[in-house]
Design an enzyme around this catalytic site. Sequence first.
Site, mmCIF file in Angstrom:
data_model
loop_
_atom_site.group_PDB
_atom_site.id
_atom_site.type_symbol
_atom_site.label_atom_id
_atom_site.label_comp_id
_atom_site.label_asym_id
_atom_site.label_seq_id
_atom_site.Cartn_x
_atom_site.Cartn_y
_atom_site.Cartn_z
ATOM 1 N N PHE A 173 13.030 65.836 17.358
ATOM 2 C CA PHE A 173 12.888 64.607 18.154
ATOM 3 C C PHE A 173 12.815 63.344 17.302
ATOM 4 C CE2 PHE A 173 8.395 65.255 17.117
ATOM 5 C CZ PHE A 173 7.996 63.951 16.870
ATOM 6 N N LYS A 209 22.963 70.850 19.629
ATOM 7 C CA LYS A 209 21.890 70.988 20.619
ATOM 8 C C LYS A 209 20.755 70.086 20.156
ATOM 9 C CE LYS A 209 18.216 72.922 21.123
ATOM 10 N NZ LYS A 209 17.437 71.820 21.705
ATOM 11 N N CYS A 236 9.468 63.217 8.487
ATOM 12 C CA CYS A 236 9.268 64.392 7.626
ATOM 13 C C CYS A 236 9.018 63.960 6.193
ATOM 14 C CB CYS A 236 10.472 65.309 7.694
ATOM 15 S SG CYS A 236 11.932 64.516 7.042
ATOM 16 N N GLU A 276 0.641 70.594 8.886
ATOM 17 C CA GLU A 276 1.350 69.315 8.991
ATOM 18 C C GLU A 276 0.765 68.571 10.191
ATOM 19 O OE1 GLU A 276 5.454 69.535 10.337
ATOM 20 O OE2 GLU A 276 5.969 67.820 9.088
HETATM 21 P P1 NAD Z 1 10.712 71.655 16.789
HETATM 22 O O1 NAD Z 1 10.758 72.737 15.803
HETATM 23 O O2 NAD Z 1 9.758 71.741 17.904
HETATM 24 O O3 NAD Z 1 12.166 71.471 17.470
HETATM 25 C C1 NAD Z 1 13.311 71.209 16.705
HETATM 26 C C2 NAD Z 1 14.528 71.752 17.434
HETATM 27 O O4 NAD Z 1 14.492 73.174 17.447
HETATM 28 C C3 NAD Z 1 14.620 71.343 18.892
HETATM 29 O O5 NAD Z 1 15.981 71.109 19.196
HETATM 30 C C4 NAD Z 1 14.092 72.565 19.640
HETATM 31 O O6 NAD Z 1 14.631 72.691 20.932
HETATM 32 C C5 NAD Z 1 14.570 73.691 18.757
HETATM 33 N N1 NAD Z 1 13.741 74.891 18.726
HETATM 34 C C6 NAD Z 1 12.407 74.988 18.890
HETATM 35 N N2 NAD Z 1 12.011 76.261 18.671
HETATM 36 C C7 NAD Z 1 13.106 76.970 18.350
HETATM 37 C C8 NAD Z 1 13.348 78.327 18.009
HETATM 38 N N3 NAD Z 1 12.353 79.222 17.943
HETATM 39 N N4 NAD Z 1 14.614 78.717 17.751
HETATM 40 C C9 NAD Z 1 15.621 77.820 17.796
HETATM 41 N N5 NAD Z 1 15.450 76.514 18.098
HETATM 42 C C10 NAD Z 1 14.209 76.102 18.376
HETATM 43 O O7 NAD Z 1 10.502 70.298 15.961
HETATM 44 P P2 NAD Z 1 10.212 68.821 16.516
HETATM 45 O O8 NAD Z 1 8.817 68.752 17.009
HETATM 46 O O9 NAD Z 1 11.309 68.358 17.400
HETATM 47 O O10 NAD Z 1 10.337 67.983 15.156
HETATM 48 C C11 NAD Z 1 9.263 67.767 14.279
HETATM 49 C C12 NAD Z 1 9.336 68.706 13.094
HETATM 50 O O11 NAD Z 1 10.571 68.532 12.409
HETATM 51 C C13 NAD Z 1 8.269 68.420 12.043
HETATM 52 O O12 NAD Z 1 7.733 69.639 11.595
HETATM 53 C C14 NAD Z 1 9.023 67.723 10.923
HETATM 54 O O13 NAD Z 1 8.467 67.868 9.633
HETATM 55 C C15 NAD Z 1 10.341 68.410 11.010
HETATM 56 N N6 NAD Z 1 11.385 67.607 10.397
HETATM 57 C C16 NAD Z 1 11.828 68.000 9.161
HETATM 58 C C17 NAD Z 1 12.791 67.252 8.512
HETATM 59 C C18 NAD Z 1 13.278 67.667 7.153
HETATM 60 O O14 NAD Z 1 14.279 67.143 6.719
HETATM 61 N N7 NAD Z 1 12.628 68.585 6.470
HETATM 62 C C19 NAD Z 1 13.318 66.107 9.116
HETATM 63 C C20 NAD Z 1 12.834 65.742 10.378
HETATM 64 C C21 NAD Z 1 11.866 66.507 11.014
#
Ligand code: NAD
Length: 497
Positions: A150, A174, A282, A382
């Site tokens: 998000f 997606k 992140c 985190e």
């Molecule tokens: P999230 O893991 O809840 O969701 C991310 C995406 O994965 C969404 O599209 C969601 O629908 C999908 N998803 C969720 N569970 C899944 C599963 N089991 N299998 C497949 N897809 C799944 O993350 P969020 O809350 O949207 O984003 C925040 C997180 O993203 C934080 O932990 C942040 O550190 C991380 N992030 C990392 C980076 C990086 O470059 N390392 C960059 C941005 C955000």
Amino acid sequence: MTYQIPLSINGALMASQTEQWLEVHNPATQKVIARLPCATVTEITAAVQAASQAFIRWQATPVPERARLMLSYQALLKEQHEDIAYLLSQDTGKTFDDAKGDVWRGIEVVEQAANIAALSMGETQMNVASGVDCYSFSQPLGVCVGITPFNFPAMIPLWMFPLAIACGNTFVLKPSEQVPLVPMRLAELFYEAGAPNGLLQVIHGGQEVAEQLLAQPEVRAVSFVGSVAAGQQVYRAATQQLKRAQVFAGAKNHLVVLPDANKQQVINNLVGASVGAAGQRCMAISVAVLVGKAADWLPDLTEAMARVKPGVWNDANAGYGPLISPAAKKRVLGLIARGKQQGATCLLDGSQVEVADYPHGNWLGPTLFSDVTTDMTLYKEEIFGPVLLVMTVDSLAEAIALVNANPYGNGTAIFTASGAAARQYQQQVQVGQVGINVPIPVPLPFFSFTGWRNSFYGDLHAYGKQAVRFYTETKTVTARWFDDEACSDPNMTIDLK
Ligand code: NAD
């Protein structure tokens, strides 16, 4: 009636036939701004099939034509920059400047994708044996998939599909179910820029849709950005199905302060890097490690943090916006409460903050803890909110050991006036992106985004040369051409030893 988000398949918008819908909220007001369909298996299959069909022609499309599509797309994105940022601020609650930055960092990757001819050139060597030459090509994989979080709804999808498509692949995105509007707009603009049908599809939904998408046999590779728990599942599922995966996961980024650093610069940078974007980056700094006498700066840091206020997207005085959802706020409040219970000192508590006229927003004021130890939940997890933890150590070596003992390795920074100390840090720290007097060292797209350890699973990172390698396969040709005259000479031999 509330806007129902369509799917984008084969260059056309289509209404989903699903019976499962989610609501999309403005996080500053909780107003429902759209309804989001969780795509059916038939729709997911149709999206992958459209990508698979489009790949047949696109992979054979001349490289300059692919590059020109990226140039047109870049121009259109620049023209629409503020409109996309406006949409982004409604979807995420980000302040307008921050939203513009999110879009801009994505545009920079599209610029890089326009450079695909130079980026994807292979290698050559003449006379690897007598009369034999060897050369390599980069060939696209086929259908690639992106699953995005998000927190950067423009930048992160743009990390993925422009480079994948410039390499000759087709793509199914997606996006996060919490912020689907901007990715949809990015896809519309891609087709407006002249993309042939089928190059990019956008399907919606949560975990289940992501899993079904990954399981489609034609999908060759997945780029994922999100939390550690989801990332580990995606990496395991993808590799178990023998697919390529690059997974960018969570983080806990430390900023080390040596006492020879400029105090005011340290404080300004620490405040911006920890609470900016409500800490939902992140690469946000979530732990400040004050070395030796730098610990004396804590009162000034507390005062500077207390001056920052959250607010709505168009409030010029707002330091940052709301958290993405009531659930995210509840989770961060839980961690704050746990930190207090476990004995950390809360120097600044933003739990009760309010924003005039926006009583329902997911607001959280800047929050600062000292006396934090590595066994506290607050340190181990985190937080992803505007919360900074302060730890103190006696030496640079201790600071390095602390950072290296943390399981994450996304980003880190050191503030110092000493070149030797900075160099020691840069050499010894087990983190993939290091800032020297730069608090959030996100590399520009001619480099790659190189998180390490539990912040990344895979081999090849996002954007830059590594992304081109991720989205292509190398074909190596060993070639020998017979000279007609030589061929007719029965004594002619070519030494292939
Ligand atoms: P999230 O893991 O809840 O969701 C991310 C995406 O994965 C969404 O599209 C969601 O629908 C999908 N998803 C969720 N569970 C899944 C599963 N089991 N299998 C497949 N897809 C799944 O993350 P969020 O809350 O949207 O984003 C925040 C997180 O993203 C934080 O932990 C942040 O550190 C991380 N992030 C990392 C980076 C990086 O470059 N390392 C960059 C941005 C955000």
